[in-house]
Scaffold this motif. Structure first.
Motif, mmCIF file in Angstrom:
data_model
loop_
_atom_site.group_PDB
_atom_site.id
_atom_site.type_symbol
_atom_site.label_atom_id
_atom_site.label_comp_id
_atom_site.label_asym_id
_atom_site.label_seq_id
_atom_site.Cartn_x
_atom_site.Cartn_y
_atom_site.Cartn_z
ATOM 1 N N THR A 82 0.812 -1.221 0.000
ATOM 2 C CA THR A 82 0.000 0.000 0.000
ATOM 3 C C THR A 82 0.843 1.268 0.000
ATOM 4 O O THR A 82 0.312 2.361 -0.216
ATOM 5 C CB THR A 82 -0.923 0.029 1.233
ATOM 6 O OG1 THR A 82 -0.129 -0.120 2.424
ATOM 7 C CG2 THR A 82 -1.954 -1.087 1.169
ATOM 8 N N ILE A 84 2.084 2.940 2.406
ATOM 9 C CA ILE A 84 1.744 3.959 3.401
ATOM 10 C C ILE A 84 2.990 4.504 4.093
ATOM 11 O O ILE A 84 2.948 5.590 4.675
ATOM 12 C CB ILE A 84 0.733 3.436 4.445
ATOM 13 C CG1 ILE A 84 1.343 2.346 5.329
ATOM 14 C CG2 ILE A 84 -0.520 2.913 3.790
ATOM 15 C CD1 ILE A 84 0.432 1.962 6.484
ATOM 16 N N ASP A 87 3.897 7.800 2.102
ATOM 17 C CA ASP A 87 2.855 8.788 1.814
ATOM 18 C C ASP A 87 2.878 9.883 2.877
ATOM 19 O O ASP A 87 2.935 9.592 4.072
ATOM 20 C CB ASP A 87 1.489 8.096 1.790
ATOM 21 C CG ASP A 87 0.429 8.905 1.062
ATOM 22 O OD1 ASP A 87 0.510 10.151 1.082
ATOM 23 O OD2 ASP A 87 -0.491 8.296 0.486
ATOM 24 N N ARG A 89 0.396 11.767 3.425
ATOM 25 C CA ARG A 89 -0.953 11.781 3.995
ATOM 26 C C ARG A 89 -1.103 10.653 5.007
ATOM 27 O O ARG A 89 -0.503 9.595 4.866
ATOM 28 C CB ARG A 89 -1.994 11.643 2.885
ATOM 29 C CG ARG A 89 -2.014 12.821 1.921
ATOM 30 C CD ARG A 89 -2.797 12.522 0.671
ATOM 31 N NE ARG A 89 -2.145 11.494 -0.134
ATOM 32 C CZ ARG A 89 -2.542 11.123 -1.342
ATOM 33 N NH1 ARG A 89 -3.604 11.687 -1.884
ATOM 34 N NH2 ARG A 89 -1.889 10.191 -2.011
ATOM 35 N N SER A 91 -2.683 7.547 6.638
ATOM 36 C CA SER A 91 -3.470 6.418 6.150
ATOM 37 C C SER A 91 -3.740 5.441 7.282
ATOM 38 O O SER A 91 -2.964 5.326 8.237
ATOM 39 C CB SER A 91 -2.732 5.691 5.018
ATOM 40 O OG SER A 91 -2.502 6.543 3.920
ATOM 41 N N ASN A 106 2.054 7.635 8.439
ATOM 42 C CA ASN A 106 2.511 8.127 7.139
ATOM 43 C C ASN A 106 4.034 8.023 7.095
ATOM 44 O O ASN A 106 4.634 7.281 7.883
ATOM 45 C CB ASN A 106 2.023 9.557 6.894
ATOM 46 C CG ASN A 106 2.554 10.551 7.925
ATOM 47 O OD1 ASN A 106 3.368 10.209 8.783
ATOM 48 N ND2 ASN A 106 2.099 11.789 7.836
ATOM 49 N N LYS A 255 -6.803 8.278 3.878
ATOM 50 C CA LYS A 255 -6.995 7.015 3.167
ATOM 51 C C LYS A 255 -7.243 5.903 4.180
ATOM 52 O O LYS A 255 -6.556 5.827 5.203
ATOM 53 C CB LYS A 255 -5.765 6.652 2.331
ATOM 54 C CG LYS A 255 -5.483 7.569 1.161
ATOM 55 C CD LYS A 255 -4.244 7.086 0.408
ATOM 56 C CE LYS A 255 -3.882 8.010 -0.746
ATOM 57 N NZ LYS A 255 -2.646 7.558 -1.434
ATOM 58 N N TYR A 257 -7.412 1.789 4.008
ATOM 59 C CA TYR A 257 -7.231 0.585 3.198
ATOM 60 C C TYR A 257 -7.847 -0.600 3.934
ATOM 61 O O TYR A 257 -7.454 -0.910 5.065
ATOM 62 C CB TYR A 257 -5.747 0.306 2.966
ATOM 63 C CG TYR A 257 -5.016 1.367 2.178
ATOM 64 C CD1 TYR A 257 -5.176 1.481 0.802
ATOM 65 C CD2 TYR A 257 -4.141 2.249 2.815
ATOM 66 C CE1 TYR A 257 -4.498 2.449 0.076
ATOM 67 C CE2 TYR A 257 -3.450 3.214 2.101
ATOM 68 C CZ TYR A 257 -3.633 3.310 0.730
ATOM 69 O OH TYR A 257 -2.948 4.265 0.019
ATOM 70 N N ARG A 284 -13.060 7.938 1.175
ATOM 71 C CA ARG A 284 -11.641 7.729 1.470
ATOM 72 C C ARG A 284 -11.297 6.246 1.654
ATOM 73 O O ARG A 284 -10.133 5.902 1.852
ATOM 74 C CB ARG A 284 -11.250 8.502 2.734
ATOM 75 C CG ARG A 284 -11.459 10.003 2.598
ATOM 76 C CD ARG A 284 -11.063 10.755 3.859
ATOM 77 N NE ARG A 284 -11.399 12.173 3.752
ATOM 78 C CZ ARG A 284 -11.169 13.076 4.702
ATOM 79 N NH1 ARG A 284 -10.592 12.693 5.834
ATOM 80 N NH2 ARG A 284 -11.507 14.340 4.520
#
Length: 362
Positions: A82, A84, A87, A89, A91, A106, A255, A257, A284
């Motif tokens: 993923t 993450i 990122d 952002r 998640s 993140n 986000k 997941y 999201r």
């Protein structure tokens, strides 16, 4: 895949900590004793033949590093698939099974925990629960005006049981329609023609005996509701405690997941409405399927991915939920539908109140 053992030159293995230790023949007794330390946490590589794997003469086997006693290499593979870890952002990753692995963060840092969500989400301990296969009811919805129960069956055949995602759907709709209250108790009322007594407790008939492919009604029982309440409370508690540790609010999460077999099929609105997920905008939420398998495939063909797995491991802060001072209170609050703390679910509570008022003609 159409190849012989001699054509296999590399293996990549990602699993939970217990399976990792059993596969390697490592002692597991300490995994049942607090603080549940693994014997080894770093990534390992062996000659495949020494692990009993059949491959080419010089084939190798790589095992992912593991985070903690209840967060294994599959969670590391989830993070790799993923991305993450890179990122900016924030998640939230939830891999739902008998144990749910939850990762939040993140590129600046990651928090991880595991919660005993139990097998109810996969259809176990449910009266008519079954795996998501042909004949399983995979989706349930209730007409809020007539309280008519509707459903969809995998394969388009007569139903023989209900898979976990449909049980969550059913309970969410029962809550929205006033068939169950915030405590999860079934409330028999006018027009609820699908209610019956099963094993001495109230139950809602999803598919009658005439509709079903088995010689009895397919129902969601009061005990089924209790099983889902326990499971969803465990997941929510894990998410809530990680958010507090990371100083993150639900609105900060950009986000979500949902991974694993159950995470692929669940309706995020139903999961939110019963209080399994916090109030995060549904747009999201992303379904990512078997991310552990995807991460393992990435490591299979890339030594850099294996090096990355080690670096990620050093950035993850593991949280032992049972040792958290707020665990018991958060869990007990989360047993209610959607939660005893109504201010945490303002949107859901407005929907429920509006639907029930319409049903009652208020």
């Amino acid at each position: 895949v159409g190849c012989s053992h001699e054509e296999i030159f590399d293996f990549a293995i990602a699993g939970n900590t217990a399976m990792h230790h059993l596969f390697l023949g490592l002692p597991t007794r300490h995994l049942s004793l607090s603080p549940y330390p693994p014997v080894s946490s770093r990534g390992l590589e062996f000659e495949a033949s020494k692990l009993g794997l059949k491959g080419a003469p010089d084939s190798r086997a790589y095992l992912f590093p593991i985070v903690a006693g209840f967060v294994g290499g599959d969670a590391v593979a989830d993070m790799i698939a993923t991305r993450i870890y890179s990122d900016r952002r924030i998640s939230l990753l939830i891999d739902i099974g008998t144990n749910a692995e939850i990762i939040l963060g993140n590129k600046d840092g990651l928090y991880a925990c595991s919660c005993a969500s139990g097998p109810a989400f996969e259809g176990a301990h449910i009266k008519h629960g079954m795996a998501a296969m042909e004949g399983a009811i995979e989706k349930i919805w209730i007409d809020p005006e007539t309280l008519r129960v509707n459903y969809k069956v995998i394969g388009g055949v007569k139903p023989v049981g209900i898979c976990g995602s449909a049980v969550v759907d059913g309970i969410a709709w029962m809550l929205r329609s006033g068939i169950i209250d915030s405590k999860g108790r079934m409330v028999k009322g006018e027009g609820m023609f699908r209610m019956k007594i099963e094993d001495g407790l109230p139950a809602m008939v999803v598919a009658s005996r005439d509709e079903a492919g088995i010689d009895r009604d397919i129902v969601i029982t009061q005990q089924d509701v209790r099983e889902i309440q326990l499971a969803k409370a465990a997941v929510y508690t894990g998410i809530s405690i990680l958010m507090r540790r990371a100083r993150v609010r639900p609105s900060d999460v950009e986000k979500v997941y949902l991974a694993g077999a159950f995470g692929t099929f669940i309706d995020p609105e139903s999961a939110r409405d019963i209080g399994m997920l916090p109030e995060i905008p549904l747009g999201r939420v992303r379904f990512v399927g078997n991310t552990a398998g995807a991460g393992a495939r990435m490591a299979l063909i890339s030594s850099r991915t294996r090096e990355l797995a080690e670096r990620i491991l050093g950035r993850v802060k593991y949280v032992e939920l049972a040792a958290d001072r707020d665990f018991q209170k958060v869990f007990v609050d989360a047993l209610e539908l959607p939660n005893r703390r109504r201010e945490l679910f303002p949107t859901v509570n407005r929907i429920i109140e509006r639907n029930i008022s319409r049903i009652r003609g208020d």
